[in-house]
Design an enzyme around this catalytic site. Structure first.
Site, mmCIF file in Angstrom:
data_model
loop_
_atom_site.group_PDB
_atom_site.id
_atom_site.type_symbol
_atom_site.label_atom_id
_atom_site.label_comp_id
_atom_site.label_asym_id
_atom_site.label_seq_id
_atom_site.Cartn_x
_atom_site.Cartn_y
_atom_site.Cartn_z
ATOM 1 N N HIS A 71 -56.124 -38.508 -63.222
ATOM 2 C CA HIS A 71 -57.269 -37.982 -62.463
ATOM 3 C C HIS A 71 -57.900 -39.085 -61.611
ATOM 4 O O HIS A 71 -58.234 -38.875 -60.446
ATOM 5 C CB HIS A 71 -58.344 -37.462 -63.414
ATOM 6 C CG HIS A 71 -57.936 -36.323 -64.278
ATOM 7 N ND1 HIS A 71 -57.739 -36.449 -65.628
ATOM 8 C CD2 HIS A 71 -57.691 -35.018 -63.998
ATOM 9 C CE1 HIS A 71 -57.396 -35.284 -66.146
ATOM 10 N NE2 HIS A 71 -57.346 -34.392 -65.182
ATOM 11 N N GLY B 2 -52.139 -33.704 -58.149
ATOM 12 C CA GLY B 2 -51.131 -34.574 -58.741
ATOM 13 C C GLY B 2 -49.748 -33.932 -58.718
ATOM 14 O O GLY B 2 -49.596 -32.739 -58.999
ATOM 15 N N ASP C 112 -48.161 -31.796 -61.618
ATOM 16 C CA ASP C 112 -48.097 -30.334 -61.587
ATOM 17 C C ASP C 112 -47.408 -29.928 -60.279
ATOM 18 O O ASP C 112 -48.037 -29.390 -59.363
ATOM 19 C CB ASP C 112 -49.510 -29.751 -61.694
ATOM 20 C CG ASP C 112 -50.168 -30.119 -63.011
ATOM 21 O OD1 ASP C 112 -49.980 -29.401 -63.991
ATOM 22 O OD2 ASP C 112 -50.847 -31.170 -63.069
ATOM 23 N N VAL D 23 -48.924 -40.434 -62.748
ATOM 24 C CA VAL D 23 -49.329 -41.654 -63.466
ATOM 25 C C VAL D 23 -48.871 -41.511 -64.915
ATOM 26 O O VAL D 23 -49.074 -40.459 -65.542
ATOM 27 C CB VAL D 23 -50.854 -41.863 -63.389
ATOM 28 C CG1 VAL D 23 -51.265 -43.105 -64.169
ATOM 29 C CG2 VAL D 23 -51.293 -41.981 -61.927
ATOM 30 N N SER E 81 -51.727 -36.777 -69.555
ATOM 31 C CA SER E 81 -52.178 -35.388 -69.555
ATOM 32 C C SER E 81 -53.374 -35.278 -70.485
ATOM 33 O O SER E 81 -53.420 -35.943 -71.526
ATOM 34 C CB SER E 81 -51.062 -34.470 -70.066
ATOM 35 O OG SER E 81 -51.586 -33.192 -70.412
ATOM 36 N N SER E 82 -54.317 -34.425 -70.104
ATOM 37 C CA SER E 82 -55.470 -34.188 -70.985
ATOM 38 C C SER E 82 -55.001 -33.635 -72.319
ATOM 39 O O SER E 82 -55.675 -33.779 -73.333
ATOM 40 C CB SER E 82 -56.433 -33.206 -70.326
ATOM 41 O OG SER E 82 -56.843 -33.703 -69.065
HETATM 42 P P1 AMP Z 1 -56.150 -31.035 -64.626
HETATM 43 O O1 AMP Z 1 -57.508 -31.557 -64.969
HETATM 44 O O2 AMP Z 1 -55.149 -31.190 -65.708
HETATM 45 O O3 AMP Z 1 -56.215 -29.643 -64.026
HETATM 46 O O4 AMP Z 1 -55.617 -31.963 -63.468
HETATM 47 C C1 AMP Z 1 -56.386 -32.195 -62.295
HETATM 48 C C2 AMP Z 1 -55.504 -32.849 -61.279
HETATM 49 O O5 AMP Z 1 -55.025 -34.079 -61.790
HETATM 50 C C3 AMP Z 1 -54.279 -32.001 -60.916
HETATM 51 O O6 AMP Z 1 -54.063 -32.070 -59.527
HETATM 52 C C4 AMP Z 1 -53.193 -32.678 -61.688
HETATM 53 O O7 AMP Z 1 -51.917 -32.527 -61.095
HETATM 54 C C5 AMP Z 1 -53.630 -34.127 -61.631
HETATM 55 N N1 AMP Z 1 -52.992 -34.879 -62.708
HETATM 56 C C6 AMP Z 1 -52.981 -34.584 -64.026
HETATM 57 N N2 AMP Z 1 -52.234 -35.477 -64.710
HETATM 58 C C7 AMP Z 1 -51.754 -36.360 -63.792
HETATM 59 C C8 AMP Z 1 -50.925 -37.509 -63.858
HETATM 60 N N3 AMP Z 1 -50.403 -37.948 -65.018
HETATM 61 N N4 AMP Z 1 -50.633 -38.160 -62.721
HETATM 62 C C9 AMP Z 1 -51.129 -37.722 -61.532
HETATM 63 N N5 AMP Z 1 -51.922 -36.652 -61.390
HETATM 64 C C10 AMP Z 1 -52.244 -35.975 -62.516
#
Ligand code: AMP
Length: 283
Positions: A37, A148, A151, A177, A186-187
Site C-alpha cells: 500500500h 497494485g 491484483d 511488493v 497482503s493484508s
Molecule cells: P487492498 O487494501 O488489499 O484492497 O489493496 C489496495 C491496493 O494495494 C490495491 O491496488 C492492491 O493491488 C495494492 N496492493 C496490495 N498488496 C500489494 C503488494 N504486495 N504490492 C503492490 N500493491 C499491493
C-alpha cells in the site's frame, strides 16, 4: 494529513487543490497497510499534487462466508503510515456514506471478470469492486488512480471500466511488493500461522520456477504450468487456480508468445492468497 469521512469533505479538499492547479491522485485501499500500500502512496506523492488515500473495507465485494467481519482493521495505525508515506487526505467513509438507504446501482464489467478470481469467488466480487471504484472516481474525480499489480485482474477490470464509461482518469499499475522471502505482501498474511507462512512462500517459488522454464526457451503452457505446479505440490499447496492467460484480455493461452500472465490463487491455512507474474518469451 486530514482524515475526512464524507463525500462533501473530500470534494472540498479536491476543489481547493484544483484551484491551486494541483493534479489529484487517488490510492483506493481497504486498509491494514503494508509496504505494498505504502509504495502506491509514495508513487502518488511523487507524481501528483494532492494525494487522496481511501480506506474502506467494501462490504459488497465480499461473499457471505468470506472474511468481511474478520478483515484486519486499524485506522489509527493506517493513518500514521499513510501520513508518513505522503498522503494529504485519508478518506475513510462509513458504509452508509458509500451505500446510503435506497442504493440500487451495480456496475458489472463482463469478459475479464469471468475467469480466475471472478470464477473462484463469484460474479459479486468484481461487481463490488467495479461499483466501489466507479463511486470513488465519482466522489474524488482523480486525474490518476494507483493500483497494485498484485491484483492483476483487478487492474484489468478497472482499465476496462474506465475505457467503457469514458472516465477521465489514468490508471497506473505499480509493481508487486514482496517480503524478503518472496511472499507477496497482503493484508491477509496476518491470518497465516508460522507453518502456513512458510508454506505460503511456495506461491512465489512456483512463479519463479515457471519463469526459469520460460527463460530456458520453453514457451509451451503445459511445461510452464507443470514446473509451477510441482513447487506448489512440494509444499502441499493445492491451488484454487494456476493459469496462463493473455495479459490484456485474460483469454487462456497455450503458449507464451510474446508474454503471458501466470496467475495463482491458493488457500493456505485460513488465508486465501493470490500472486502473479508476467512471463516473457525469450528473445
Ligand atoms: P487492498 O487494501 O488489499 O484492497 O489493496 C489496495 C491496493 O494495494 C490495491 O491496488 C492492491 O493491488 C495494492 N496492493 C496490495 N498488496 C500489494 C503488494 N504486495 N504490492 C503492490 N500493491 C499491493
Amino acid at each position: 494529513m486530514r482524515i475526512v469521512r464524507t463525500v462533501a469533505e473530500v470534494r472540498a479538499a479536491v476543489a481547493e487543490a484544483r484551484r491551486d492547479g494541483r493534479t489529484v491522485g487517488l490510492v483506493p485501499t481497504m486498509g491494514a497497510f503494508h509496504e505494498g500500500h505504502l509504495s502506491l502512496i509514495r508513487r502518488a506523492r511523487e507524481t501528483t499534487g494532492l494525494v487522496v488515500v481511501s480506506l474502506f473495507v467494501n462490504p459488497t465485494q465480499f461473499a457471505p462466508g468470506e472474511d468481511l467481519s474478520t478483515y484486519p482493521r486499524d485506522e489509527a495505525r493506517d493513518a500514521a503510515l499513510a501520513e508518513r508515506s505522503g498522503a494529504d487526505v485519508l478518506f475513510a467513509p462509513e458504509p452508509a456514506e458509500v451505500y446510503p438507504d435506497g442504493f440500487a446501482t451495480t456496475v458489472h464489467v463482463s469478459g475479464v471478470t469471468e475467469v480466475l478470481c471472478g470464477a473462484a469467488r463469484g460474479a459479486h466480487h468484481f461487481d463490488g469492486v467495479a461499483t466501489v471504484v466507479a463511486k470513488l472516481f465519482g466522489m474524488v474525480a482523480p486525474d490518476v488512480a494507483f493500483f497494485g499489480q498484485k491484483d492483476a485482474q483487478q487492474v484489468l477490470v478497472v482499465r476496462r471500466l474506465v475505457r467503457d464509461l469514458d472516465m477521465p482518469v489514468r490508471i497506473e499499475a505499480c509493481p508487486i511488493v514482496r517480503e524478503a522471502d518472496g511472499l507477496a505482501m497482503s493484508s491477509r498474511n496476518v491470518y497465516l500461522t508460522d507453518d502456513d507462512r512458510r508454506r505460503a512462500t511456495a506461491l512465489n517459488r512456483a512463479l519463479a520456477a515457471a519463469e526459469r522454464v520460460v527463460e530456458s526457451g520453453e514457451t509451451g503452457a503445459d511445461a510452464v504450468l507443470a514446473a509451477a505446479r510441482a513447487e506448489l505440490a512440494a509444499a502441499g499447496v493445492d491451488p484454487e487456480y494456476l493459469e496462463l492467460r493473455d495479459p490484456d484480455d485474460l483469454h487462456e493461452v497455450d503458449r507464451i508468445a510474446p508474454a503471458a500472465l501466470l496467475a495463482v490463487a491458493a488457500r493456505v491455512g485460513a488465508a486465501r492468497l493470490i500472486d502473479n507474474r508476467i512471463l516473457k518469451e525469450r528473445r
